[in-house]
Design a protein around this motif. Structure first.
Motif, PDB file in Angstrom:
ATOM      1  N   UNK A  62       0.808  -1.219   0.000  1.00 13.84           N
ATOM      2  CA  UNK A  62       0.000   0.000   0.000  1.00 13.84           C
ATOM      3  C   UNK A  62       0.843   1.272   0.000  1.00 13.84           C
ATOM      4  N   UNK A  63       2.126   1.149   0.257  1.00 13.89           N
ATOM      5  CA  UNK A  63       3.019   2.299   0.189  1.00 13.89           C
ATOM      6  C   UNK A  63       3.571   2.543  -1.196  1.00 13.89           C
ATOM      7  N   UNK A  64       3.168   1.735  -2.171  1.00 15.68           N
ATOM      8  CA  UNK A  64       3.742   1.826  -3.522  1.00 15.68           C
ATOM      9  C   UNK A  64       2.806   2.462  -4.545  1.00 15.68           C
ATOM     10  N   UNK A  65       1.779   3.169  -4.086  1.00 16.35           N
ATOM     11  CA  UNK A  65       0.813   3.766  -5.011  1.00 16.35           C
ATOM     12  C   UNK A  65       1.451   4.906  -5.792  1.00 16.35           C
ATOM     13  N   UNK A  66       1.256   4.885  -7.115  1.00 16.77           N
ATOM     14  CA  UNK A  66       1.827   5.885  -8.017  1.00 16.77           C
ATOM     15  C   UNK A  66       0.693   6.533  -8.797  1.00 16.77           C
ATOM     16  N   UNK A  90      -1.987   7.393   0.795  1.00 10.46           N
ATOM     17  CA  UNK A  90      -1.416   6.477   1.795  1.00 10.46           C
ATOM     18  C   UNK A  90      -1.951   6.793   3.189  1.00 10.46           C
ATOM     19  N   UNK A  91      -2.101   8.087   3.509  1.00 13.73           N
ATOM     20  CA  UNK A  91      -2.667   8.467   4.809  1.00 13.73           C
ATOM     21  C   UNK A  91      -4.123   8.032   4.906  1.00 13.73           C
ATOM     22  N   UNK A  92      -4.894   8.287   3.861  1.00 16.95           N
ATOM     23  CA  UNK A  92      -6.318   7.918   3.853  1.00 16.95           C
ATOM     24  C   UNK A  92      -6.486   6.418   4.040  1.00 16.95           C
ATOM     25  N   UNK A  93      -5.608   5.633   3.415  1.00 18.39           N
ATOM     26  CA  UNK A  93      -5.697   4.173   3.482  1.00 18.39           C
ATOM     27  C   UNK A  93      -5.043   3.602   4.739  1.00 18.39           C
ATOM     28  N   UNK A  94      -4.399   4.460   5.536  1.00 18.67           N
ATOM     29  CA  UNK A  94      -3.753   3.984   6.755  1.00 18.67           C
ATOM     30  C   UNK A  94      -2.611   3.033   6.493  1.00 18.67           C
ATOM     31  N   UNK A  95      -1.828   3.296   5.429  1.00 20.44           N
ATOM     32  CA  UNK A  95      -0.778   2.350   5.052  1.00 20.44           C
ATOM     33  C   UNK A  95       0.355   2.273   6.079  1.00 20.44           C
ATOM     34  N   UNK A  96       0.442   3.240   6.989  1.00 25.37           N
ATOM     35  CA  UNK A  96       1.445   3.120   8.051  1.00 25.37           C
ATOM     36  C   UNK A  96       1.051   2.021   9.043  1.00 25.37           C
ATOM     37  N   UNK A  97      -0.247   1.865   9.303  1.00 24.63           N
ATOM     38  CA  UNK A  97      -0.744   0.820  10.219  1.00 24.63           C
ATOM     39  C   UNK A  97      -1.002  -0.502   9.500  1.00 24.63           C
ATOM     40  N   UNK A  98      -1.372  -0.411   8.235  1.00 27.95           N
ATOM     41  CA  UNK A  98      -1.705  -1.600   7.442  1.00 27.95           C
ATOM     42  C   UNK A  98      -0.984  -1.496   6.101  1.00 27.95           C
ATOM     43  N   UNK A  99       0.315  -1.818   6.088  1.00 20.46           N
ATOM     44  CA  UNK A  99       1.118  -1.602   4.886  1.00 20.46           C
ATOM     45  C   UNK A  99       0.803  -2.540   3.724  1.00 20.46           C
ATOM     46  N   UNK A 100       0.020  -3.575   3.986  1.00 19.53           N
ATOM     47  CA  UNK A 100      -0.270  -4.544   2.939  1.00 19.53           C
ATOM     48  C   UNK A 100      -1.768  -4.818   2.859  1.00 19.53           C
ATOM     49  N   UNK A 101      -2.267  -4.894   1.643  1.00 17.82           N
ATOM     50  CA  UNK A 101      -3.611  -5.409   1.386  1.00 17.82           C
ATOM     51  C   UNK A 101      -3.430  -6.784   0.760  1.00 17.82           C
ATOM     52  N   UNK A 102      -4.433  -7.638   0.907  1.00 12.05           N
ATOM     53  CA  UNK A 102      -4.313  -8.968   0.316  1.00 12.05           C
ATOM     54  C   UNK A 102      -5.661  -9.432  -0.221  1.00 12.05           C
ATOM     55  N   UNK A 103      -5.585 -10.316  -1.194  1.00  9.06           N
ATOM     56  CA  UNK A 103      -6.784 -10.941  -1.751  1.00  9.06           C
ATOM     57  C   UNK A 103      -6.540 -12.437  -1.797  1.00  9.06           C
ATOM     58  N   UNK A 104      -7.532 -13.209  -1.348  1.00  6.58           N
ATOM     59  CA  UNK A 104      -7.474 -14.669  -1.418  1.00  6.58           C
ATOM     60  C   UNK A 104      -8.715 -15.147  -2.166  1.00  6.58           C
TER      61      UNK A 104
END
Length: 191
Positions: A62-66, A90-104
């Motif tokens: 989530x920290x890699x958004x361009x 990144x702030x809106x998505x809370x990427x400091x607390x949740x640096x990764x999103x995942x899909x299964x």
């Protein structure tokens, strides 16, 4: 070359994940509809011997958004605007607390012309919710998937500016393109 049974490694060398945000509100004309690419992601697709999907997992940094593009608005986006928007996202998505999103992926339903649907769980900002991907075949061993992610369902408050007069629409459109051909990617093919 044709897709083979087995495990296929996915990532930026074999595809793209692109987010589309849209503006709304009284000051919408001042903002931009954005195209944001995920700069770092990885995954694995497992195919059965009959080439039906058996499993899919994806991890997104989530920290890699361009910010690639912004349409509309009173002025074109500058490079500085793009950087500032990426920081805000990144702030809106809370990427400091949740640096990764995942899909299964959990359920795979074949459709016409080699496409279908993948139903699974998206974990974003620490919340896990069901997500459905609509998949279509776009060429030999190439696929395009679409989904819509409603930010508020994951506890994310969509961006607002100008005292709430400019808003980002709650639903974000997601486009995924994947090339499963043996020629794609550094490692190529299935294992």
């Amino acid at each position: 070359m044709a897709v083979h049974a087995g495990h296929h490694q996915l990532g930026t060398d074999r595809g793209r994940i692109v987010l589309h945000t849209f503006r709304e509100g009284l000051a919408a004309q001042a903002g931009h509809d954005l195209i944001i690419e995920v700069g770092r992601w990885s995954g694995e697709l497992t195919l059965n011997d009959d080439l039906s999907p058996a499993g899919l997992t994806v991890r997104i940094d989530m920290g890699s958004l361009i910010v690639r593009e912004g349409t509309g608005g009173l002025m074109p986006l500058t490079d500085r605007d793009r950087r500032e928007i990426a920081v805000t996202a990144r702030k809106t998505l809370g990427s400091d607390r949740h640096p990764e999103a995942s899909f299964a992926g959990e359920k795979f339903e074949p459709g016409a012309d080699g496409g279908g649907t993948i139903t699974g769980t998206l974990t974003l900002a620490g919340a896990a919710r069901p997500l459905r991907l609509d998949v279509r075949n776009t060429g030999p061993d190439r696929y395009h998937a679409t989904a819509s992610v409603v930010q508020s369902e994951y506890g994310i408050k969509p961006y607002r500016g100008f005292m709430g007069a400019l808003k980002v629409r709650d639903a974000v459109d997601v486009d995924v393109d994947v090339d499963l051909s043996d020629e794609a990617g550094a490692g190529g093919g299935a294992t």
